[in-house]
Design an enzyme around this catalytic site. Structure first.
Site, mmCIF file in Angstrom:
data_model
loop_
_atom_site.group_PDB
_atom_site.id
_atom_site.type_symbol
_atom_site.label_atom_id
_atom_site.label_comp_id
_atom_site.label_asym_id
_atom_site.label_seq_id
_atom_site.Cartn_x
_atom_site.Cartn_y
_atom_site.Cartn_z
ATOM 1 N N CYS A 1 0.683 -1.163 0.094
ATOM 2 C CA CYS A 1 0.128 0.114 0.010
ATOM 3 C C CYS A 1 0.890 1.247 -0.001
ATOM 4 C CB CYS A 1 -0.913 -0.045 1.079
ATOM 5 S SG CYS A 1 -1.904 1.502 1.601
ATOM 6 N N CYS B 1 -0.185 3.876 2.435
ATOM 7 C CA CYS B 1 0.473 3.579 4.073
ATOM 8 C C CYS B 1 2.007 3.881 4.215
ATOM 9 C CB CYS B 1 0.309 1.896 4.058
ATOM 10 S SG CYS B 1 -1.394 1.225 3.908
#
Length: 122
Positions: A47, A50
């Protein structure tokens, strides 16, 4: 953070790699103070947003040492992610006494900081 680093010092992010670690951290937070705030970062290695939020989350952990900051990889700890109905990454949950008080979905630094400060005031 290495897996061998169990209970991290105050002011740091604790990575959860097992259900036992999860239980220990949650039980410890609830037993020391039922109103203690726990902020959980649900993340994934793949991600991109993230990765952008990780250093911000770590900085918040340093600024708020009396808050427990946990990091949970949704692929590694699927049962925890499912328990909290996490469907997008990153998702940040604000938990007190085992109850979810608020959440931030997405890489929105301003909202994360605002909700953290709001939960600290309650």
């Amino acid at each position: 953070m290495a897996a061998s680093e169990g209970a991290a010092a105050e002011g740091s992010v604790i990575a959860i790699h097992s259900l036992d670690e999860w239980s220990i951290q949650i039980d410890e937070a609830n037993s020391t103070d039922p109103k203690k705030l726990v902020v959980i970062d649900f993340t994934a290695t793949w991600c991109g947003p993230c990765h952008v939020m990780a250093p911000i989350f770590a900085d918040l952990a340093k600024k708020f040492p009396n808050v427990v900051f946990l990091k949970v990889d949704v692929d590694e700890m699927k049962t925890i992610a499912e328990q909290f109905s996490v469907e997008a990454m990153p998702t940040f949950l604000f938990v007190k006494g085992g109850d979810v008080k608020d959440r931030v979905v997405g890489a929105v630094k301003e909202e994360l900081v605002k909700k953290l400060e709001l939960q600290m005031a309650q």
